[in-house]
Design a protein around this motif. Structure first.
Motif, mmCIF file in Angstrom:
data_model
loop_
_atom_site.group_PDB
_atom_site.id
_atom_site.type_symbol
_atom_site.label_atom_id
_atom_site.label_comp_id
_atom_site.label_asym_id
_atom_site.label_seq_id
_atom_site.Cartn_x
_atom_site.Cartn_y
_atom_site.Cartn_z
ATOM 1 N N ASP A 182 0.848 -1.192 0.000
ATOM 2 C CA ASP A 182 0.000 0.000 0.000
ATOM 3 C C ASP A 182 0.883 1.242 0.000
ATOM 4 O O ASP A 182 1.886 1.298 0.735
ATOM 5 N N ALA A 183 0.517 2.241 -0.792
ATOM 6 C CA ALA A 183 1.254 3.498 -0.816
ATOM 7 C C ALA A 183 0.380 4.599 -1.395
ATOM 8 O O ALA A 183 -0.503 4.338 -2.204
ATOM 9 N N PRO A 184 0.608 5.866 -1.003
ATOM 10 C CA PRO A 184 -0.156 6.977 -1.586
ATOM 11 C C PRO A 184 0.229 7.249 -3.032
ATOM 12 O O PRO A 184 -0.573 7.769 -3.799
ATOM 13 N N ARG A 185 1.499 6.929 -3.415
ATOM 14 C CA ARG A 185 1.937 7.244 -4.763
ATOM 15 C C ARG A 185 2.898 6.169 -5.262
ATOM 16 O O ARG A 185 3.809 5.767 -4.547
ATOM 17 N N VAL A 186 2.682 5.719 -6.512
ATOM 18 C CA VAL A 186 3.512 4.670 -7.105
ATOM 19 C C VAL A 186 3.868 5.056 -8.543
ATOM 20 O O VAL A 186 3.009 5.494 -9.308
ATOM 21 N N ARG B 81 8.370 2.264 -7.956
ATOM 22 C CA ARG B 81 8.822 3.118 -6.865
ATOM 23 C C ARG B 81 7.607 3.562 -6.057
ATOM 24 O O ARG B 81 6.648 4.115 -6.595
ATOM 25 N N PHE B 82 7.655 3.272 -4.749
ATOM 26 C CA PHE B 82 6.559 3.590 -3.837
ATOM 27 C C PHE B 82 7.017 4.735 -2.930
ATOM 28 O O PHE B 82 8.097 4.668 -2.342
ATOM 29 N N GLU B 83 6.186 5.763 -2.765
ATOM 30 C CA GLU B 83 6.611 6.943 -2.019
ATOM 31 C C GLU B 83 5.546 7.421 -1.046
ATOM 32 O O GLU B 83 4.393 6.990 -1.099
ATOM 33 N N ARG C 284 9.998 5.058 1.856
ATOM 34 C CA ARG C 284 10.136 4.904 0.412
ATOM 35 C C ARG C 284 10.619 3.501 0.082
ATOM 36 O O ARG C 284 11.418 2.923 0.824
ATOM 37 N N MET C 285 10.126 2.952 -1.020
ATOM 38 C CA MET C 285 10.463 1.587 -1.408
ATOM 39 C C MET C 285 10.639 1.504 -2.919
ATOM 40 O O MET C 285 9.923 2.167 -3.678
ATOM 41 N N GLU C 286 11.592 0.669 -3.344
ATOM 42 C CA GLU C 286 11.786 0.370 -4.757
ATOM 43 C C GLU C 286 11.692 -1.130 -4.963
ATOM 44 O O GLU C 286 12.197 -1.909 -4.146
ATOM 45 N N LEU C 287 11.067 -1.537 -6.069
ATOM 46 C CA LEU C 287 10.893 -2.950 -6.375
ATOM 47 C C LEU C 287 11.419 -3.249 -7.768
ATOM 48 O O LEU C 287 10.987 -2.627 -8.747
#
Length: 286
Positions: A20-24, A38-40, A56-59
């Motif tokens: 879950d993220a507000p912006r991808v 990229r999840f921010e 922040r996350m990167e996949l």
């Protein structure tokens, strides 16, 4: 160009994991297939075996490798469930979802600090019901049943239990076996009922279910040492027997052993140190 931007309550299903993220932001390759996401703005990954909260996350979609980054307001937090539950806090974490391998590392908290300055590092924190450990770097491997196989802590390691403080440059922790192995510049403070015992060595093995702690030398000329009140001892190996109440019962010094109590000393191949009675016995003479 095949790239996408998703804003507002974004949920992505990746096998058994929900993110879950507000912006991808999703980047695609030349064939139009997603290759990186990229999840921010605050990300939550959830599953039955673990959950991650990170700013922040990167996949990498093809390799299933997640990279998680802290910011000025929050660290990366990973909660691991199963037989050996634990929580990990750090500034950077990386997890291979396919292979069940993870690593974490510290980073400078101040940009004008050198990365080798220990005071500038936000150390990793590993917290469980049995032990709290901090270090500059960490590697973790899961078993097939999603429980922790082992955790390897590297550089400036400090492990705290109810009765011990262990310092070293490397420490392997096996949660299911309740066992630790520490290497390089090992220092142990064993405190029970306000009775401190200090041990110094090149290496350590602690098996809590067996009530045994062993420190030993890895070099020809180096010695393991024990300090307790008026008694000092050194040998190639020191085997500490721990009573059921977690107090030190005795210590056996083996290999070029030397022990001193006030103004008296004993030299032998093997010496028994009765910690509670403060007595020394030569078991095997040189």
């Amino acid at each position: 160009d095949g790239n996408s931007t998703l804003i507002g309550n974004v949920k992505i299903q990746l096998g058994e994991f929900t993110i879950d993220a507000p912006r991808v932001f999703i980047d695609s390759n030349k064939e139009g297939k997603p290759e990186k996401a990229r999840f921010e703005n605050g990300v939550v990954l959830d599953s039955e075996k673990l959950s991650i909260q990170t700013p922040r996350m990167e996949l990498d979609v093809e390799s299933s490798i997640l990279k998680c980054f802290a910011d000025d307001t929050a660290l990366v937090q990973t909660d691991i469930y199963g037989k050996s539950p634990a929580s990990i806090f750090s500034t950077y974490q990386e997890i291979d979802l396919a292979k069940g391998f993870a690593r974490a590392s510290a980073a400078p908290t101040l940009l004008n600090k050198d990365i080798n300055d220990v005071q500038a590092l936000e150390q990793i924190k590993f917290i469980s019901k049995d032990v709290n450990i901090r270090a500059n770097a960490m590697e973790l491997e899961f078993k097939n049943d999603n429980d922790i196989q082992y955790v390897n802590f590297l550089t400036n390691v400090v492990a705290l239990t109810d009765t011990q403080r262990i310092e070293s440059q490397e420490l392997l922790y096996f949660p299911e076996l309740d066992m630790m192995k520490a290497y390089d510049d090992v220092k142990v403070l064993y405190l029970k009922n306000d009775s401190p015992n200090y041990l110094f060595a090149d290496a350590l093995i602690y098996e809590k279910p067996k009530h045994v702690l062993s420190v030993f030398s890895r070099g020809i000329d180096r010695y393991a040492e024990i300090h307790s009140d008026d008694i000092y001892g050194k040998a190639r190996q020191i085997l500490v027997n721990i009573a059921k109440d977690n107090s030190i019962e005795s210590a056996i010094l083996t290999g070029n052993a030397y022990a001193q109590h006030k103004d008296k000393s004993v030299v032998a191949y093997e010496i028994l140190f009765d910690v509670k009675k403060k007595q020394l016995y030569a078991l095997s003479l040189n």
